[in-house]
Design a protein around this motif. Structure first.
Motif, PDB file in Angstrom:
ATOM      1  N   LEU A  37      28.346   4.100  29.420  1.00  0.00           N
ATOM      2  CA  LEU A  37      28.273   2.813  30.113  1.00  0.00           C
ATOM      3  C   LEU A  37      29.132   2.827  31.369  1.00  0.00           C
ATOM      4  O   LEU A  37      28.717   2.343  32.431  1.00  0.00           O
ATOM      5  CB  LEU A  37      28.725   1.698  29.170  1.00  0.00           C
ATOM      6  CG  LEU A  37      28.914   0.305  29.786  1.00  0.00           C
ATOM      7  CD1 LEU A  37      27.586  -0.222  30.317  1.00  0.00           C
ATOM      8  CD2 LEU A  37      29.511  -0.651  28.771  1.00  0.00           C
ATOM      9  N   THR A  38      30.338   3.394  31.276  1.00  0.00           N
ATOM     10  CA  THR A  38      31.228   3.448  32.434  1.00  0.00           C
ATOM     11  C   THR A  38      30.609   4.277  33.552  1.00  0.00           C
ATOM     12  O   THR A  38      30.668   3.889  34.725  1.00  0.00           O
ATOM     13  CB  THR A  38      32.583   4.032  32.017  1.00  0.00           C
ATOM     14  OG1 THR A  38      33.097   3.310  30.887  1.00  0.00           O
ATOM     15  CG2 THR A  38      33.572   3.947  33.153  1.00  0.00           C
ATOM     16  N   LYS A  39      30.031   5.412  33.201  1.00  0.00           N
ATOM     17  CA  LYS A  39      29.386   6.244  34.223  1.00  0.00           C
ATOM     18  C   LYS A  39      28.224   5.509  34.876  1.00  0.00           C
ATOM     19  O   LYS A  39      28.025   5.593  36.103  1.00  0.00           O
ATOM     20  CB  LYS A  39      28.904   7.553  33.594  1.00  0.00           C
ATOM     21  CG  LYS A  39      30.036   8.455  33.101  1.00  0.00           C
ATOM     22  CD  LYS A  39      29.486   9.708  32.434  1.00  0.00           C
ATOM     23  CE  LYS A  39      30.614  10.594  31.907  1.00  0.00           C
ATOM     24  NZ  LYS A  39      30.088  11.792  31.214  1.00  0.00           N
ATOM     25  N   THR A  40      27.456   4.771  34.063  1.00  0.00           N
ATOM     26  CA  THR A  40      26.337   4.011  34.613  1.00  0.00           C
ATOM     27  C   THR A  40      26.825   2.918  35.553  1.00  0.00           C
ATOM     28  O   THR A  40      26.247   2.691  36.623  1.00  0.00           O
ATOM     29  CB  THR A  40      25.515   3.393  33.471  1.00  0.00           C
ATOM     30  OG1 THR A  40      25.064   4.437  32.595  1.00  0.00           O
ATOM     31  CG2 THR A  40      24.309   2.664  34.013  1.00  0.00           C
ATOM     32  N   VAL A  41      27.907   2.230  35.149  1.00  0.00           N
ATOM     33  CA  VAL A  41      28.473   1.178  36.010  1.00  0.00           C
ATOM     34  C   VAL A  41      28.956   1.779  37.333  1.00  0.00           C
ATOM     35  O   VAL A  41      28.709   1.221  38.413  1.00  0.00           O
ATOM     36  CB  VAL A  41      29.629   0.456  35.279  1.00  0.00           C
ATOM     37  CG1 VAL A  41      30.400  -0.435  36.239  1.00  0.00           C
ATOM     38  CG2 VAL A  41      29.098  -0.377  34.125  1.00  0.00           C
ATOM     39  N   ASN A  42      29.633   2.930  37.265  1.00  0.00           N
ATOM     40  CA  ASN A  42      30.116   3.574  38.493  1.00  0.00           C
ATOM     41  C   ASN A  42      28.954   3.988  39.393  1.00  0.00           C
ATOM     42  O   ASN A  42      29.017   3.839  40.619  1.00  0.00           O
ATOM     43  CB  ASN A  42      30.977   4.781  38.147  1.00  0.00           C
ATOM     44  CG  ASN A  42      32.347   4.383  37.614  1.00  0.00           C
ATOM     45  OD1 ASN A  42      32.805   3.270  37.835  1.00  0.00           O
ATOM     46  ND2 ASN A  42      32.991   5.278  36.903  1.00  0.00           N
ATOM     47  N   ALA A  43      27.896   4.529  38.765  1.00  0.00           N
ATOM     48  CA  ALA A  43      26.725   4.918  39.558  1.00  0.00           C
ATOM     49  C   ALA A  43      26.082   3.693  40.204  1.00  0.00           C
ATOM     50  O   ALA A  43      25.644   3.733  41.362  1.00  0.00           O
ATOM     51  CB  ALA A  43      25.721   5.658  38.687  1.00  0.00           C
ATOM     52  N   THR A  44      26.031   2.580  39.465  1.00  0.00           N
ATOM     53  CA  THR A  44      25.462   1.350  40.019  1.00  0.00           C
ATOM     54  C   THR A  44      26.309   0.829  41.178  1.00  0.00           C
ATOM     55  O   THR A  44      25.786   0.393  42.207  1.00  0.00           O
ATOM     56  CB  THR A  44      25.357   0.282  38.922  1.00  0.00           C
ATOM     57  OG1 THR A  44      24.565   0.782  37.839  1.00  0.00           O
ATOM     58  CG2 THR A  44      24.719  -0.985  39.456  1.00  0.00           C
TER      59      THR A  44
END
Length: 444
Positions: free
Chosen positions: A208-215
Motif C-alpha cells: 500500500l505504501t509503495k502504491t501511495v508513493n507511486a500515486t
C-alpha cells in the motif's frame, strides 16, 4: 475488529462450554452410578450366598446398603444404615431386575443431601423376595455449580486475553496505516514532493505504501505538467492578444495613420491565431479527459488520399499507399492527426513530402517524411511537448501554435497507437511514424 472477534468467539465458547458441561456432568453421574451398581451387585451376592441375619458388608467406597423385604421391612443393612428407614421405595417395572434413582433428604438444619441409588430385585434369598439397595451421596460436582462457575471464569479469562491480543494485533497492523494517513494529511497541492516511509516488511501495508508513493509521484508529475502547460498557454495567448490590442489602440488614436482595411486584416490574422490556439487547447482538454468519440472502420490509405487532395500545400507530395489498411477510430480526430503531420512537414520541407501507408507486424503504419533540415539529436521527444518549437521552426515560421505534434500524439494514444519521430534514412529531413492497431476486418 476486536468486538467482532469477541462476539464470534463468545458464541463459539458458549456453545463449547454448554457441551463440555453436559459431557462432564453425564460422565460424573455415569461413573458414580456404576460405582453404586457395583456395590449393590456385591451385596446381592452376599445376600444370596449368606445365611439370614448376616451382616451386609460395605465396599471401600459405598457404605450405604440395605436389604428390604417385600413388606417394606429392612431385614439387613450395612453398619452405616443400621436402624435407618428404607433408603428408597422405588421398584423395578416391566420385568426388570434393576432400578436406578435419586433420593434427597432434608435435615432439620435445612441442609439437603441427595443420593444416587441403585437397587436389584432378588426373588429367592434367605429373606425371600427382597430388594437390595446401595446408595452414595451425589458427587459435589453435581450438587453445586462449581463446574459452571469454573467454566465461566475460564471463558472470561480467555475472552479477556483474546480481546487484548486482538486489540494489540490490530493496533500493530494498523499503526503504519495511521502513519500514512498522518503523512497524507500533511501533503498539500503546493508540496507534492513528500513520500511515505516504506516498512521493511513485504506485507500488504508495504505494498500500500509503495502504491501511495507511486500515486503521489504521478500526481506530482501531472500537477507540474499542468503548471507548465498553464504558463505556456498564458504566454502563447498573451503574444497575439498584445499585438491585437496594440493595433486596435493605434487605430483608435490615429485613424488616418494606416489604411483601415490593412489594420482589419492584421487584426483578423491575430484573431485567427488566437482562435487556433484556443481550438487546440479545447481539443487537448477533451483528449486529456479521455472523452470517448464515436469510432468507425477507416481505410487509412483512402483517408490520406482524400486529405492530401483537399489540403493546401506548398511542396510536392509523393504517396506510397498499400491498399486495404483498415483501422478503427474517429474519422475527425485521425484527419486532424494527419493534417497536423502534413502541416508540420510542409513547414519544414525543402522540395517534397512523402507519405507512406503499409502494414508491419500486424500494425497499420503511416510515415510522413520531409526533406528539410531534420530534427537535432536529442530533440525527437521534445517536439511532442506542448508549446515546444525548435529554433529552426521559430526562425522559419512563427505562425504555429506549438500544439500540432502534441495533439497528434495524444490522438494516437487515444487510439491505442504510437507516434514517434526519427531521422530520415537517407539524406536530410525528418520522419514521423504513426502505428495503429489494425481493425479485425483487416486481420481476417
Amino acid at each position: 475488529m476486536t468486538l467482532t472477534a469477541l462476539v464470534l468467539f463468545m458464541l463459539v465458547l458458549g456453545i463449547g462450554m454448554f457441551a463440555i458441561q453436559d459431557v462432564v456432568r453425564d460422565k460424573v453421574l455415569t461413573d458414580a452410578t456404576d460405582a453404586v451398581a457395583e456395590a449393590a451387585g456385591k451385596a446381592v451376592q452376599s445376600v444370596e450366598n449368606g445365611p439370614a441375619n448376616a451382616v451386609v458388608l460395605p465396599t471401600s467406597h459405598i457404605s450405604l446398603i440395605q436389604v428390604v423385604a417385600a413388606d417394606g421391612r429392612v431385614v439387613a443393612a450395612s453398619p452405616a444404615m443400621k436402624g435407618k428407614p428404607r433408603i428408597s421405595e422405588t421398584l423395578p417395572t416391566d420385568g426388570d431386575l434393576r432400578v436406578n434413582g435419586t433420593s434427597c433428604m432434608t435435615f432439620p438444619t435445612g441442609r439437603q443431601t441427595c443420593y444416587i441409588i441403585v437397587g436389584f430385585r432378588i426373588d429367592h434369598s434367605p429373606y425371600g423376595k427382597v430388594m437390595v439397595y446401595a446408595a452414595a451421596p451425589e458427587p459435589q460436582l453435581l450438587r453445586t455449580n462449581v463446574l459452571e462457575i469454573s467454566l465461566a471464569l475460564f471463558g472470561s479469562v480467555l475472552l479477556a486475553l483474546l480481546g487484548w491480543g486482538t486489540w494489540q494485533l490490530a493496533g500493530r497492523t494498523l499503526k503504519p496505516v495511521a502513519r500514512i494517513r498522518a503523512k497524507m494529511a500533511e501533503i498539500t497541492a503546493t508540496d507534492l514532493s513528500r513520500r511515505m516511509p516504506v516498512p521493511d516488511s513485504e506485507d500488504e501495508v508495504a505494498q500500500l505504501t509503495k502504491t501511495v508513493n507511486a500515486t503521489l509521484e504521478r500526481l506530482e508529475r501531472a500537477v507540474e505538467h499542468q503548471r507548465r502547460f498553464a504558463s505556456d498557454a498564458s504566454h502563447e495567448l498573451r503574444t497575439p492578444l498584445t499585438g491585437l490590442r496594440t493595433k486596435l489602440e493605434l487605430a483608435i488614436s490615429d485613424p488616418d495613420a494606416e489604411d483601415s482595411h490593412t489594420t482589419m486584416r492584421s487584426v483578423l490574422a491575430d484573431a485567427e491565431r488566437l482562435q487556433a490556439i484556443i481550438d487546440d487547447l479545447l481539443l487537448l482538454t477533451r483528449l486529456d479527459a479521455g472523452v470517448q468519440s464515436t469510432s468507425e472502420q477507416i481505410n487509412l490509405s483512402e483517408l490520406v488520399t482524400a486529405e492530401v487532395e483537399r489540403w493546401p500545400h506548398r511542396h510536392e507530395v509523393l504517396l506510397k499507399l498499400a491498399p486495404d489498411v483498415v483501422v478503427r477510430g474517429n474519422r475527425l480526430q485521425l484527419t486532424r492527426l494527419l493534417t497536423n503531420l502534413l502541416t508540420n512537414a510542409d513547414r519544414h520541407a525543402t522540395k517534397e513530402i512523402q507519405v507512406r501507408v503499409g502494414i508491419e507486424r500486424d500494425e497499420a503504419v503511416m510515415e510522413v517524411i520531409d526533406d528539410g533540415l531534420g530534427i537535432p539529436a536529442g530533440e525527437h521527444e521534445r517536439i511532442f511537448q506542448r508549446f515546444t518549437r525548435l529554433d529552426s521552426a521559430r526562425s522559419r515560421d512563427a505562425g504555429g501554435t506549438g500544439l500540432g505534434l502534441p495533439i497528434a500524439r495524444d490522438i494516437a494514444l487515444a487510439h491505442q497507437g504510437r507516434l514517434c519521430a526519427t531521422d530520415r534514412a537517407t539524406g536530410n529531413g525528418a520522419r514521423i511514424v504513426l502505428c495503429l492497431p489494425l481493425s479485425t476486418a483487416t486481420r481476417r
